[in-house]
Write a protein that holds these residues in place. Sequence first.
Motif, short mmCIF file in Angstrom:
data_model
loop_
_atom_site.label_atom_id
_atom_site.label_comp_id
_atom_site.label_asym_id
_atom_site.label_seq_id
_atom_site.Cartn_x
_atom_site.Cartn_y
_atom_site.Cartn_z
N MET A 21 27.12 8.83 4.07
CA MET A 21 27.42 9.33 2.72
C MET A 21 27.19 10.83 2.62
O MET A 21 26.76 11.37 1.61
CB MET A 21 26.56 8.60 1.68
CG MET A 21 26.93 7.15 1.49
SD MET A 21 25.98 6.38 0.17
CE MET A 21 26.47 7.35 -1.23
N GLY A 22 27.45 11.53 3.71
CA GLY A 22 27.46 12.97 3.60
C GLY A 22 26.21 13.68 4.03
O GLY A 22 26.15 14.89 4.00
N CYS A 23 25.14 12.95 4.39
CA CYS A 23 23.97 13.63 4.94
C CYS A 23 23.22 12.69 5.84
O CYS A 23 23.32 11.49 5.73
CB CYS A 23 23.06 14.20 3.85
SG CYS A 23 22.04 13.03 2.98
N SER A 24 22.49 13.25 6.77
CA SER A 24 21.74 12.45 7.71
C SER A 24 20.40 13.10 7.97
O SER A 24 20.13 14.21 7.53
CB SER A 24 22.52 12.29 9.03
OG SER A 24 22.75 13.56 9.57
N ALA A 25 19.55 12.41 8.72
CA ALA A 25 18.19 12.92 8.95
C ALA A 25 18.22 14.25 9.68
O ALA A 25 18.95 14.44 10.65
CB ALA A 25 17.41 11.91 9.76
N LEU A 39 22.27 22.35 3.95
CA LEU A 39 21.72 21.28 3.11
C LEU A 39 22.43 19.96 3.34
O LEU A 39 22.00 18.93 2.83
CB LEU A 39 21.82 21.67 1.64
CG LEU A 39 20.99 22.89 1.23
CD1 LEU A 39 21.34 23.31 -0.17
CD2 LEU A 39 19.50 22.58 1.36
N ASN A 40 23.50 19.99 4.11
CA ASN A 40 24.28 18.79 4.39
C ASN A 40 24.51 18.71 5.90
O ASN A 40 24.20 19.65 6.62
CB ASN A 40 25.62 18.86 3.66
CG ASN A 40 26.14 17.49 3.28
OD1 ASN A 40 25.84 16.51 3.95
ND2 ASN A 40 26.91 17.42 2.21
N GLY A 41 24.98 17.58 6.35
CA GLY A 41 25.28 17.43 7.76
C GLY A 41 24.08 16.99 8.58
O GLY A 41 23.08 16.49 8.07
N THR A 42 24.17 17.21 9.89
CA THR A 42 23.16 16.67 10.82
C THR A 42 21.78 17.30 10.66
O THR A 42 20.78 16.68 11.03
CB THR A 42 23.62 16.85 12.27
OG1 THR A 42 23.86 18.25 12.52
CG2 THR A 42 24.89 16.06 12.55
N ALA A 87 20.48 18.30 7.72
CA ALA A 87 20.06 18.22 6.32
C ALA A 87 18.57 17.91 6.23
O ALA A 87 18.09 16.95 6.83
CB ALA A 87 20.87 17.15 5.59
N PRO A 88 17.81 18.72 5.48
CA PRO A 88 16.35 18.55 5.47
C PRO A 88 15.80 17.53 4.47
O PRO A 88 14.67 17.09 4.62
CB PRO A 88 15.86 19.95 5.10
CG PRO A 88 16.94 20.51 4.24
CD PRO A 88 18.23 19.95 4.78
N LEU A 89 16.56 17.16 3.46
CA LEU A 89 16.00 16.33 2.38
C LEU A 89 15.55 14.94 2.83
O LEU A 89 14.45 14.51 2.45
CB LEU A 89 16.99 16.24 1.22
CG LEU A 89 16.47 15.53 -0.04
CD1 LEU A 89 15.21 16.21 -0.57
CD2 LEU A 89 17.55 15.50 -1.13
N PRO A 90 16.34 14.20 3.62
CA PRO A 90 15.85 12.87 4.03
C PRO A 90 14.51 12.91 4.74
O PRO A 90 13.60 12.13 4.45
CB PRO A 90 16.97 12.36 4.95
CG PRO A 90 18.18 13.10 4.53
CD PRO A 90 17.70 14.46 4.15
N PRO A 138 22.18 16.99 -1.31
CA PRO A 138 22.72 15.76 -1.91
C PRO A 138 21.74 14.59 -1.83
O PRO A 138 20.96 14.46 -0.88
CB PRO A 138 23.96 15.48 -1.06
CG PRO A 138 23.64 16.07 0.27
CD PRO A 138 22.80 17.29 -0.01
N ILE A 139 21.78 13.74 -2.85
CA ILE A 139 20.97 12.51 -2.86
C ILE A 139 21.81 11.42 -2.24
O ILE A 139 22.48 10.64 -2.90
CB ILE A 139 20.53 12.14 -4.29
CG1 ILE A 139 19.79 13.31 -4.94
CG2 ILE A 139 19.64 10.90 -4.27
CD1 ILE A 139 19.45 13.08 -6.41
N CYS A 140 21.80 11.37 -0.92
CA CYS A 140 22.64 10.43 -0.19
C CYS A 140 21.90 9.12 0.03
O CYS A 140 20.75 8.94 -0.36
CB CYS A 140 23.06 11.03 1.15
SG CYS A 140 21.66 11.36 2.23
N GLU A 141 22.58 8.19 0.68
CA GLU A 141 22.01 6.86 0.93
C GLU A 141 20.71 6.94 1.70
O GLU A 141 19.75 6.23 1.41
CB GLU A 141 23.03 6.00 1.68
CG GLU A 141 22.58 4.58 1.94
CD GLU A 141 23.70 3.74 2.54
OE1 GLU A 141 23.52 3.26 3.67
OE2 GLU A 141 24.74 3.57 1.87
N GLU A 142 20.67 7.81 2.70
CA GLU A 142 19.47 7.94 3.52
C GLU A 142 18.28 8.43 2.69
O GLU A 142 17.14 8.00 2.89
CB GLU A 142 19.73 8.89 4.68
CG GLU A 142 18.65 8.88 5.74
CD GLU A 142 19.04 9.72 6.94
OE1 GLU A 142 18.24 9.77 7.88
OE2 GLU A 142 20.13 10.33 6.91
#
Length: 293
Positions: A1-5, A36-39, A41-44, A65-69
Amino acid sequence: MGCSAGRGTLAQRLEGLDGEAAKALVAKELQKGLALNGTDAPLPEAVRRHVKAAGLEALLAAGAPICEEVLVALLARLRVGEDRAVVNVFLDHGMDVNTQDPSPDAETLLMAVIRSGDVATVEDLLNRGADVMKTDSKGNTPLHVAAARADEAIVDALLQRGAVVTNKNEDGHSAVMSARLASLAPNLRLSGAGGWASKEILAHKVFGKLDKRYLNAGEEVWRCPTSGDCWTASSPPPSFPRNHQVAARLSLAGDAFSLADAVEGAWLFGEVQPWDVTFPKGRSMETEEEWQK
């Protein structure tokens, strides 16, 4: 969904930081071209590492983004307890108050917070419009979860917002039965460590501390996911006797069947006198598990 760990570099540096220090670090990394997105991405990773609210807010404000992960990590974090600021930060940045875990269980945000026993955050969610009747994939409502934990303060908060006592889950249990049995569909029971134990068939003989006897191979038991201890349906749950008090409270907001279920459960565990209870003619059951059948 647009972002990963992400690789965790920024998340690791944010651990323990609060307030302006966290915001300054995120701002510095953004100036360097932080993705902030892609491989990367720091948020997860930041959510999994229990980065404080200020660091999470800085990432969200910058457009993470607030993605599934992220949702999976956040709900897992909330189940074990977290300060309310984290929940409110995500809600302030667009997370649906009625969001559900993307896993097959589909537990709601409200249910995850109820698991932690955080009354203040439950009130925050209710004030923001959390649906008290939204179910998980097994038909449990937030009231089932609060009842199974015998959390009277949260039960009362949900009842005040219109939660219905008589709704049944996949196991055919109302919230009264969830309180009485300290269980959730599909037949998960509260353990002494506060987690959910699944039913299993013993492969070999073990000593059941709660039952105070040896449990034999082939017996149906629940096993605590933390301690590994086993017990049967005949032993009281860790919330006993508070669970029967909560069942009684719920029954007053239910129907005649709710009242019968509450009184029956209290009688089976010695909380009311047998002569105070009238059962259908010809019925003579010895244990809670037999009554379930």
